[in-house]
Each structure stands twice: as structure tokens, then as C-alpha cells.
Scaffold this active site. Structure first.
Site, PDB file in Angstrom:
ATOM      1  N   ALA A   1       0.853  -1.194   0.000  1.00 59.14           N
ATOM      2  CA  ALA A   1       0.000   0.000   0.000  1.00 59.14           C
ATOM      3  C   ALA A   1       0.881   1.233   0.000  1.00 59.14           C
ATOM      4  O   ALA A   1       2.009   1.214   0.500  1.00 59.14           O
ATOM      5  CB  ALA A   1      -0.921   0.024   1.219  1.00 59.14           C
TER       6      ALA A   1
ATOM      7  N   VAL B   1       0.602   3.775   1.810  1.00 59.74           N
ATOM      8  CA  VAL B   1       0.822   4.289   3.156  1.00 59.74           C
ATOM      9  C   VAL B   1       1.851   3.480   3.939  1.00 59.74           C
ATOM     10  O   VAL B   1       2.374   3.954   4.943  1.00 59.74           O
ATOM     11  CB  VAL B   1      -0.518   4.334   3.924  1.00 59.74           C
ATOM     12  CG1 VAL B   1      -0.948   2.946   4.373  1.00 59.74           C
ATOM     13  CG2 VAL B   1      -0.451   5.303   5.107  1.00 59.74           C
ATOM     14  N   TYR B   2       2.188   2.269   3.497  1.00 58.89           N
ATOM     15  CA  TYR B   2       3.123   1.435   4.244  1.00 58.89           C
ATOM     16  C   TYR B   2       4.535   2.016   4.159  1.00 58.89           C
ATOM     17  O   TYR B   2       5.167   2.012   3.099  1.00 58.89           O
ATOM     18  CB  TYR B   2       3.138   0.006   3.698  1.00 58.89           C
ATOM     19  CG  TYR B   2       1.837  -0.753   3.855  1.00 58.89           C
ATOM     20  CD1 TYR B   2       0.850  -0.351   4.745  1.00 58.89           C
ATOM     21  CD2 TYR B   2       1.589  -1.892   3.093  1.00 58.89           C
ATOM     22  CE1 TYR B   2      -0.335  -1.047   4.883  1.00 58.89           C
ATOM     23  CE2 TYR B   2       0.406  -2.607   3.220  1.00 58.89           C
ATOM     24  CZ  TYR B   2      -0.561  -2.171   4.119  1.00 58.89           C
ATOM     25  OH  TYR B   2      -1.732  -2.859   4.237  1.00 58.89           O
ATOM     26  N   GLY B   3       5.000   2.514   5.294  1.00 54.74           N
ATOM     27  CA  GLY B   3       6.320   3.134   5.303  1.00 54.74           C
ATOM     28  C   GLY B   3       6.401   4.354   4.427  1.00 54.74           C
ATOM     29  O   GLY B   3       7.494   4.737   3.997  1.00 54.74           O
ATOM     30  N   MET B   4       5.253   4.972   4.169  1.00 54.36           N
ATOM     31  CA  MET B   4       5.178   6.143   3.278  1.00 54.36           C
ATOM     32  C   MET B   4       5.890   5.865   1.957  1.00 54.36           C
ATOM     33  O   MET B   4       6.666   6.673   1.450  1.00 54.36           O
ATOM     34  CB  MET B   4       5.760   7.383   3.969  1.00 54.36           C
ATOM     35  CG  MET B   4       5.111   7.696   5.312  1.00 54.36           C
ATOM     36  SD  MET B   4       3.289   7.788   5.237  1.00 54.36           S
ATOM     37  CE  MET B   4       3.068   9.284   4.294  1.00 54.36           C
TER      38      MET B   4
END
Length: 305
Positions: free
Chosen positions: A43, A45-48
Site C-alpha cells: 500500500a 501508506v506502508y512506510g510512506m
């Protein structure tokens, strides 16, 4: 029609590039592919973006883009203010970044990470349909949408000749989830209503937190009194305890870990097609999860008794 050549277990990659180093992530990805896996979940959002970048580097290094299915998600609320981001501007921004980070010119399955129930589906589905028509994604999915909203969106899309949601992601595992105890109330968890809806519309579900955070192994090792407050709030109720008794019994009889046994609740559900998403931090955990395939029919039948 949604693709049917997916591996039974998906690989979750939320901590790749952050809690899990690039080198360890590559090792896990290699082990997963070597054992027949082909469905990788990430995704924006995962770890930006670090998860997607790690996967993109691995895919580029190994040269296997056409051998795997990449699922990623956009439209997550902003952090830390949690404002909703289901707009054309935000969705297009997220998918363009995902394509760049993943080093690919298309996503196999693109999910909206959250819903915005204040918006009519008439506002949302044309945006996703354009992504498909432009070749940026092959399929679209709904993550943390209720089955009712998915059905509403698909009715609109079908009537207007648009791409429909062909897969969903929700919080689902072998426990009976206490909705009021879930840490994030924007998450949608499997319950009787949702399950009945998927049994009717036949949309497959990629189940996240599929191992229930190791709940059943914790119960085996520590008992209920040794569980964290978070596990108790989220999972412990009479139905979970009933299932735990069955899971631990099958585990003892077969030598398969309780966590792996619990995956059978998803893989062998007779009404809903499930692709459990594994949260793996070490290759040993991957091998442990795959022990679920060693269960015999009599073992599986016992779980559903």
C-alpha cells in the site's frame, strides 16, 4: 472477470523497508516465490512508500514482473489528521507514486484503502474506471468497505458500463472479532452480515491480519491469562474460545502450529473465496504458515464442526 491463477496465500509487506530491512525482505520474497506464491500485497501508506519501493527494487532485480500479481492501495486518510482522501486528485496522486515506486507501468489490483461513505458511489467509481481504461490497473478492489457499499458501487458501475470492484480486503481471521475492541474503527471486520453478503455476491476476499496476530499460538503457550490487553479486547469472546479449543486440538493431533491451523478457517470456507494475507517477518514463519496445506480433510472438518 477476476483472475483465477492466484496463489492461495498472499504475502503482506507492510513493514518492508521499515521494520524489516531490504535484505531480509528480499529473502522473504524469494522464499515466497520459490514456494509457489505469486500474490504480493502492499500500500502507498506502508512506510510512506518504502514498502512499495522495496518490492519495486526486488521485482526489477529479479526480472519477474510478469510472474507475479501486485496488489497495492491508495486513498488512505492523511496522517496524522486522518482527513479522508477519496478524491480524484488524491487517488491519481497515490497511484502515480505507486507506479513509480513499484517500477511498473501497471498495477494488477488497485484498492481504495478506505471508503468515504459521505460520498455517493457515483462520485467514486468513474475515477476508478478511468484508471482501468488508462491501463494503470487491471482490476479494482475495495479495502475496508462494507459489503453493502461494494454492492451499491457495483450496481452503479454495471449500469453505466464501468469497471466493478472484483475483490475486497477486510479484517478476517480464525477468531470471532470484537468490533468494538478493534484499535481502528475505520477498519471493516468480517462478521455474519459481511460473510452472508460475500457468500451472495461471490466477490473474493483478501483477508488481512489473517493470523490473528499469533493469537492461537499465544493461547497455547501462555493461556488466556498471558494474552496482551489488545488481544483480549480484539478477540476474546465465547466463540473465539470455542474455535481455539478446536484449533489447539487439531494442532496437537497433527503437529501443525495453531497459527497455521487457524488459516484453514479462511482457506476452506465453503461460501466465501478467501486469500489470507500473511504477515511474515522471517522465512521460518512463512514455512510455518504453509503447514496449513498438510492438514487432511478430517482435520479441516473438525474445525467446522
Amino acid at each position: 472477470m477476476f483472475q483465477t491463477n492466484l496463489s492461495a496465500l498472499a504475502l503482506g509487506t507492510a513493514p518492508f523497508g521499515t521494520g524489516i530491512s531490504r535484505e531480509t525482505a528480499f529473502t522473504i520474497l524469494d522464499a515466497y516465490i520459490d514456494r509457489g506464491g505469486n500474490l504480493i500485497d502492499t500500500a502507498a501508506v506502508y512506510g510512506m512508500g518504502l514498502s512499495e519501493q522495496t518490492i519495486g527494487d526486488w521485482v526489477s532485480d529479479r526480472g519477474i514482473r510478469y510472474n507475479i500479481t501486485i496488489a497495492t492501495k491508495g486513498g488512505h486518510p492523511s496522517i496524522p489528521d486522518w482527513n479522508r482522501r477519496i478524491t480524484e486528485k488524491d487517488i491519481c496522486f497515490d497511484i502515480e507514486n505507486s507506479l513509480r515506486y513499484l517500477k511498473t507501468d501497471y498495477i494488477d489490483i488497485y484498492f481504495l484503502h478506505r471508503d468515504d461513505e459521505d460520498q455517493p458511489v457515483e462520485n467514486i467509481m468513474p475515477i476508478l474506471d478511468r484508471l482501468v481504461k488508462e491501463g494503470k490497473t487491471r482490476f479494482i478492489g475495495a479495502s475496508n468497505w462494507t459489503v453493502e457499499r461494494i454492492n451499491e458501487a457495483n450496481v452503479f458501475a454495471k449500469r453505466n458500463g464501468m469497471s466493478e470492484f472484483s475483490v475486497s480486503q477486510i479484517f478476517w481471521n480464525g477468531a470471532a472479532i470484537n468490533k468494538e475492541g478493534v484499535y481502528d474503527q475505520t477498519l471493516v471486520a468480517m462478521d455474519g452480515t459481511q460473510h452472508a453478503g460475500y457468500a451472495t455476491n461471490k466477490i473474493p476476499v483478501m483477508a488481512y491480519t489473517a493470523q490473528a496476530q499469533g493469537l492461537f499460538s499465544h493461547i497455547q503457550n501462555k493461556g488466556y491469562e498471558g494474552l496482551s490487553d489488545g488481544l483480549v479486547r480484539t478477540y476474546i469472546n465465547p466463540e473465539t474460545k470455542r474455535r481455539a479449543e478446536l484449533i489447539l486440538s487439531v494442532s496437537e493431533e497433527t503437529g501443525v502450529s495453531p497459527t497455521a491451523v487457524s488459516l484453514a478457517y479462511l482457506l476452506y470456507d465453503k461460501d466465501v473465496k478467501a486469500y489470507p494475507i500473511l504477515g511474515i517477518s522471517r522465512t521460518e514463519r512463512l514455512l510455518e504458515a504453509m503447514e496449513v496445506f498438510s492438514l487432511q480433510k478430517k482435520d479441516i472438518d473438525k474445525l467446522f464442526s
